[in-house]
Design a protein around this motif. Sequence first.
Motif, PDB file in Angstrom:
ATOM      1  N   ILE A   1     -18.136  34.997  -9.718  1.00  0.00           N
ATOM      2  CA  ILE A   1     -19.040  33.863  -9.885  1.00  0.00           C
ATOM      3  C   ILE A   1     -18.166  32.623 -10.006  1.00  0.00           C
ATOM      4  O   ILE A   1     -17.148  32.648 -10.683  1.00  0.00           O
ATOM      5  CB  ILE A   1     -19.891  34.041 -11.163  1.00  0.00           C
ATOM      6  CG1 ILE A   1     -20.722  35.324 -11.063  1.00  0.00           C
ATOM      7  CG2 ILE A   1     -20.783  32.824 -11.393  1.00  0.00           C
ATOM      8  CD1 ILE A   1     -21.331  35.771 -12.379  1.00  0.00           C
ATOM      9  N   ILE A   2     -18.532  31.560  -9.303  1.00  0.00           N
ATOM     10  CA  ILE A   2     -17.739  30.336  -9.433  1.00  0.00           C
ATOM     11  C   ILE A   2     -18.655  29.203  -9.926  1.00  0.00           C
ATOM     12  O   ILE A   2     -19.855  29.221  -9.706  1.00  0.00           O
ATOM     13  CB  ILE A   2     -17.015  29.948  -8.121  1.00  0.00           C
ATOM     14  CG1 ILE A   2     -18.012  29.622  -7.008  1.00  0.00           C
ATOM     15  CG2 ILE A   2     -16.066  31.039  -7.666  1.00  0.00           C
ATOM     16  CD1 ILE A   2     -17.363  28.876  -5.840  1.00  0.00           C
ATOM     17  N   PRO A   3     -18.039  28.215 -10.587  1.00  0.00           N
ATOM     18  CA  PRO A   3     -18.845  27.123 -11.143  1.00  0.00           C
ATOM     19  C   PRO A   3     -19.347  26.187 -10.051  1.00  0.00           C
ATOM     20  O   PRO A   3     -18.793  26.142  -8.953  1.00  0.00           O
ATOM     21  CB  PRO A   3     -17.854  26.379 -12.045  1.00  0.00           C
ATOM     22  CG  PRO A   3     -16.499  26.702 -11.503  1.00  0.00           C
ATOM     23  CD  PRO A   3     -16.602  28.069 -10.906  1.00  0.00           C
ATOM     24  N   SER A   4     -20.388  25.441 -10.342  1.00  0.00           N
ATOM     25  CA  SER A   4     -20.819  24.386  -9.425  1.00  0.00           C
ATOM     26  C   SER A   4     -21.226  23.175 -10.252  1.00  0.00           C
ATOM     27  O   SER A   4     -21.585  23.300 -11.422  1.00  0.00           O
ATOM     28  CB  SER A   4     -21.991  24.848  -8.572  1.00  0.00           C
ATOM     29  OG  SER A   4     -23.118  25.049  -9.384  1.00  0.00           O
ATOM     30  N   LEU A   5     -21.156  22.014  -9.649  1.00  0.00           N
ATOM     31  CA  LEU A   5     -21.408  20.764 -10.376  1.00  0.00           C
ATOM     32  C   LEU A   5     -22.814  20.716 -10.955  1.00  0.00           C
ATOM     33  O   LEU A   5     -23.042  20.178 -12.024  1.00  0.00           O
ATOM     34  CB  LEU A   5     -21.226  19.567  -9.441  1.00  0.00           C
ATOM     35  CG  LEU A   5     -19.801  19.307  -8.947  1.00  0.00           C
ATOM     36  CD1 LEU A   5     -19.792  18.058  -8.098  1.00  0.00           C
ATOM     37  CD2 LEU A   5     -18.849  19.164 -10.116  1.00  0.00           C
ATOM     38  N   ASP A   6     -23.777  21.254 -10.204  1.00  0.00           N
ATOM     39  CA  ASP A   6     -25.172  21.160 -10.622  1.00  0.00           C
ATOM     40  C   ASP A   6     -25.693  22.487 -11.183  1.00  0.00           C
ATOM     41  O   ASP A   6     -26.897  22.705 -11.244  1.00  0.00           O
ATOM     42  CB  ASP A   6     -26.036  20.698  -9.444  1.00  0.00           C
ATOM     43  CG  ASP A   6     -25.911  21.642  -8.253  1.00  0.00           C
ATOM     44  OD1 ASP A   6     -25.132  22.633  -8.337  1.00  0.00           O
ATOM     45  OD2 ASP A   6     -26.580  21.415  -7.242  1.00  0.00           O
ATOM     46  N   ASN A   7     -24.761  23.359 -11.567  1.00  0.00           N
ATOM     47  CA  ASN A   7     -25.117  24.655 -12.145  1.00  0.00           C
ATOM     48  C   ASN A   7     -25.890  25.586 -11.220  1.00  0.00           C
ATOM     49  O   ASN A   7     -26.556  26.509 -11.673  1.00  0.00           O
ATOM     50  CB  ASN A   7     -25.889  24.479 -13.458  1.00  0.00           C
ATOM     51  CG  ASN A   7     -25.005  23.884 -14.526  1.00  0.00           C
ATOM     52  OD1 ASN A   7     -23.859  24.306 -14.670  1.00  0.00           O
ATOM     53  ND2 ASN A   7     -25.502  22.897 -15.243  1.00  0.00           N
ATOM     54  N   THR A   8     -25.812  25.343  -9.926  1.00  0.00           N
ATOM     55  CA  THR A   8     -26.343  26.298  -8.963  1.00  0.00           C
ATOM     56  C   THR A   8     -25.544  27.593  -9.072  1.00  0.00           C
ATOM     57  O   THR A   8     -24.313  27.555  -9.068  1.00  0.00           O
ATOM     58  CB  THR A   8     -26.167  25.758  -7.532  1.00  0.00           C
ATOM     59  OG1 THR A   8     -26.877  24.524  -7.426  1.00  0.00           O
ATOM     60  CG2 THR A   8     -26.675  26.737  -6.486  1.00  0.00           C
ATOM     61  N   PRO A   9     -26.214  28.750  -9.169  1.00  0.00           N
ATOM     62  CA  PRO A   9     -25.458  30.002  -9.176  1.00  0.00           C
ATOM     63  C   PRO A   9     -24.710  30.179  -7.848  1.00  0.00           C
ATOM     64  O   PRO A   9     -25.288  29.998  -6.780  1.00  0.00           O
ATOM     65  CB  PRO A   9     -26.542  31.074  -9.326  1.00  0.00           C
ATOM     66  CG  PRO A   9     -27.722  30.359  -9.875  1.00  0.00           C
ATOM     67  CD  PRO A   9     -27.668  28.969  -9.329  1.00  0.00           C
ATOM     68  N   GLN A  10     -23.435  30.505  -7.959  1.00  0.00           N
ATOM     69  CA  GLN A  10     -22.606  30.680  -6.762  1.00  0.00           C
ATOM     70  C   GLN A  10     -21.690  31.876  -6.942  1.00  0.00           C
ATOM     71  O   GLN A  10     -21.041  32.004  -7.982  1.00  0.00           O
ATOM     72  CB  GLN A  10     -21.707  29.460  -6.546  1.00  0.00           C
ATOM     73  CG  GLN A  10     -22.368  28.206  -6.112  1.00  0.00           C
ATOM     74  CD  GLN A  10     -21.356  27.173  -5.614  1.00  0.00           C
ATOM     75  OE1 GLN A  10     -21.575  26.529  -4.608  1.00  0.00           O
ATOM     76  NE2 GLN A  10     -20.254  27.020  -6.291  1.00  0.00           N
ATOM     77  N   VAL A  11     -21.595  32.713  -5.924  1.00  0.00           N
ATOM     78  CA  VAL A  11     -20.577  33.768  -5.928  1.00  0.00           C
ATOM     79  C   VAL A  11     -19.744  33.652  -4.656  1.00  0.00           C
ATOM     80  O   VAL A  11     -20.209  33.144  -3.644  1.00  0.00           O
ATOM     81  CB  VAL A  11     -21.200  35.190  -6.010  1.00  0.00           C
ATOM     82  CG1 VAL A  11     -22.042  35.348  -7.276  1.00  0.00           C
ATOM     83  CG2 VAL A  11     -22.011  35.521  -4.772  1.00  0.00           C
ATOM     84  N   MET A  12     -18.495  34.121  -4.757  1.00  0.00           N
ATOM     85  CA  MET A  12     -17.594  34.116  -3.597  1.00  0.00           C
ATOM     86  C   MET A  12     -17.068  35.526  -3.388  1.00  0.00           C
ATOM     87  O   MET A  12     -16.696  36.192  -4.355  1.00  0.00           O
ATOM     88  CB  MET A  12     -16.374  33.247  -3.902  1.00  0.00           C
ATOM     89  CG  MET A  12     -16.421  31.866  -3.337  1.00  0.00           C
ATOM     90  SD  MET A  12     -14.902  30.979  -3.799  1.00  0.00           S
ATOM     91  CE  MET A  12     -13.884  31.283  -2.349  1.00  0.00           C
ATOM     92  N   LEU A  13     -17.021  35.981  -2.150  1.00  0.00           N
ATOM     93  CA  LEU A  13     -16.374  37.249  -1.829  1.00  0.00           C
ATOM     94  C   LEU A  13     -15.948  37.264  -0.371  1.00  0.00           C
ATOM     95  O   LEU A  13     -16.536  36.521   0.398  1.00  0.00           O
ATOM     96  CB  LEU A  13     -17.281  38.453  -2.154  1.00  0.00           C
ATOM     97  CG  LEU A  13     -18.525  38.751  -1.315  1.00  0.00           C
ATOM     98  CD1 LEU A  13     -19.089  40.090  -1.711  1.00  0.00           C
ATOM     99  CD2 LEU A  13     -19.604  37.691  -1.386  1.00  0.00           C
ATOM    100  N   ASP A  14     -14.957  37.998   0.028  1.00  0.00           N
ATOM    101  CA  ASP A  14     -13.997  38.776  -0.712  1.00  0.00           C
ATOM    102  C   ASP A  14     -12.899  37.869  -1.266  1.00  0.00           C
ATOM    103  O   ASP A  14     -12.611  36.828  -0.690  1.00  0.00           O
ATOM    104  CB  ASP A  14     -13.408  39.847   0.214  1.00  0.00           C
ATOM    105  CG  ASP A  14     -12.416  40.759  -0.488  1.00  0.00           C
ATOM    106  OD1 ASP A  14     -12.748  41.339  -1.522  1.00  0.00           O
ATOM    107  OD2 ASP A  14     -11.286  40.857   0.017  1.00  0.00           O
TER     108      ASP A  14
END
Lengths: 321, 321
Positions: free
Chosen positions: B136-149
């Motif tokens: 899970i990575i942060p976002s400025l507006d608190n939108t849930p975000q994940v990154m993979l791989d």
Amino acid sequence: MSRLTLALDVMGGDVGPRITMPAAIKAVGDDPQLSLLLFGHRDQISPYLKQIPEHLKDVKERLVLCHTSKQIQSEDGILRAMRRSHDTSMYLALESVANGDAQGCVSAGNTGALMGLAKRLIRPLFNIERPALMSIIPSLDNTPQVMLDLGANIDCSAKNLYQFALMGTIFVEQYFKLFHPRVALLNVGTETYKGTATIRQASQMLEADNRINYIGFIEGDNLLEGKANVIVQDGFSGNIALKTLEGAVKNLQILLKKQHSLFNPEQYNGASLLGLQSVVVKSHGGANMSAFYYAILNAAKQVRSHIPQQIAKALTINSFI
Amino acid sequence: MSRLTLALDVMGGDVGPRITMPAAIKAVGDDPQLSLLLFGHRDQISPYLKQIPEHLKDVKERLVLCHTSKQIQSEDGILRAMRRSHDTSMYLALESVANGDAQGCVSAGNTGALMGLAKRLIRPLFNIERPALMSIIPSLDNTPQVMLDLGANIDCSAKNLYQFALMGTIFVEQYFKLFHPRVALLNVGTETYKGTATIRQASQMLEADNRINYIGFIEGDNLLEGKANVIVQDGFSGNIALKTLEGAVKNLQILLKKQHSLFNPEQYNGASLLGLQSVVVKSHGGANMSAFYYAILNAAKQVRSHIPQQIAKALTINSFI
């Protein structure tokens, strides 16, 4: 400082002359040895030249309007843009360098078109397989640092990477007068077995060349730390790394202006091994107590959200798999 | 919340029990439904358990010591570490999940060993070609975000990337209860012709699947902006992007504490096309006046530093080329 002429693509960039012309005037005002060839539409350039006060006659004389009504259409796609590029401001600016009228070129136009036209008109140096896109990047302790490639070469051979390292070394030596600069390859870990076969082969080539001060692999989180002076990678990961850096700097500045607190990185500790039959969470090796605590919470929430089961379910109804 | 048991590799990480044990105690204290199996050396775990006050008997009962004297030696290299992994805290923690004694596992040990052992003991889900590492990575507006791989798969096929997108979608839906999450591929540009053949093929696969809310390519500078909820890329560029992000956040915080001003990104405007016979500098398309001014200064300095000539010279005396 020696006399010098640069060719400017005045029309390039998102805004064009409104940005490039004031910058051009400031540059020649600051540097009495600098002349600029201004490639672009006379109707958009002349108003700026006319605004230069009479007592700056000397500045005016070192700004040479080279009229063309055409410019690269960046929405065209690179190949199409290049086919239609003849007589555009970018083309003529590069051609003036090829002809010897100018000694260098600056453009804010499409990168792919600029590299493509530059290769065609100015030509790569003898023995250079692939010219590279390079940038100076900041470091916390003001160590000079450059990164290349940044997107001109999406796929790179070990020899390409080796040549980038060599070109970067020369650049840093000449530009910063910093001799024997430290060279590193950007990789996913510092151990010699890490990364692709290509990057490991490039590492061996750099190791074997004792005129290059090769220090090994570095990782993305070292980019601002001045560990290396020349940071080398393929254009795909280089472009992503540089833009990630730029985005982080820009967005963190926005946050600060809004008086928000910065992210708490501990909260984001815990990478998930996705695609397994159960939940596995990888905490940072260097996690502190609070960070490891968050990794645990994360795993608990994943189990409770039935992540593996839901992925399995999605797979059974998926046509591509 | 439901009852839940997680297996902890207490010995993993740079520090081990001094970090993992207080985190474990805090986690079970906060969550009355959570139990933990603590895999590691009894001599290093017991002191922490003994410190738990009598009135927290309930907490103590949900912390189960599973003694082993062995642990993964991360300096071993992955293959060697895996061969010698039997009965280590990491191995036993994963095995307890495979056996059904625990429902998930948390470790701060070597990522490669963890993924390798997890694939062997817990097994990938049916039809999953390659499990992925996701965060899970942060976002400025608190939108849930994940990154993979993020590094488990250095080379990826289009199908791998497609599966990552699918797994990420399910994760976001289940974990954040955010349905139809936006999926993007991390690339070197947003136009459809950008990137490798593999990423373009993955893009077509995602486009064709109407159960995935695919929004196209995004770039590194959008990572914190919440444009997508699932950001997909191969493990090589993903690892570099994530670490770059982490490094930027960490280092900018250090700068702020020192009361230094942040970098002026304008000063770093201007990428050089290196390897050509003359100097060519690419300014940002969105450069402002000051930034474009710096691009000009940069080109001038390169010409004066004789960069192309010096590269040419180095090439003539180079054995690899």
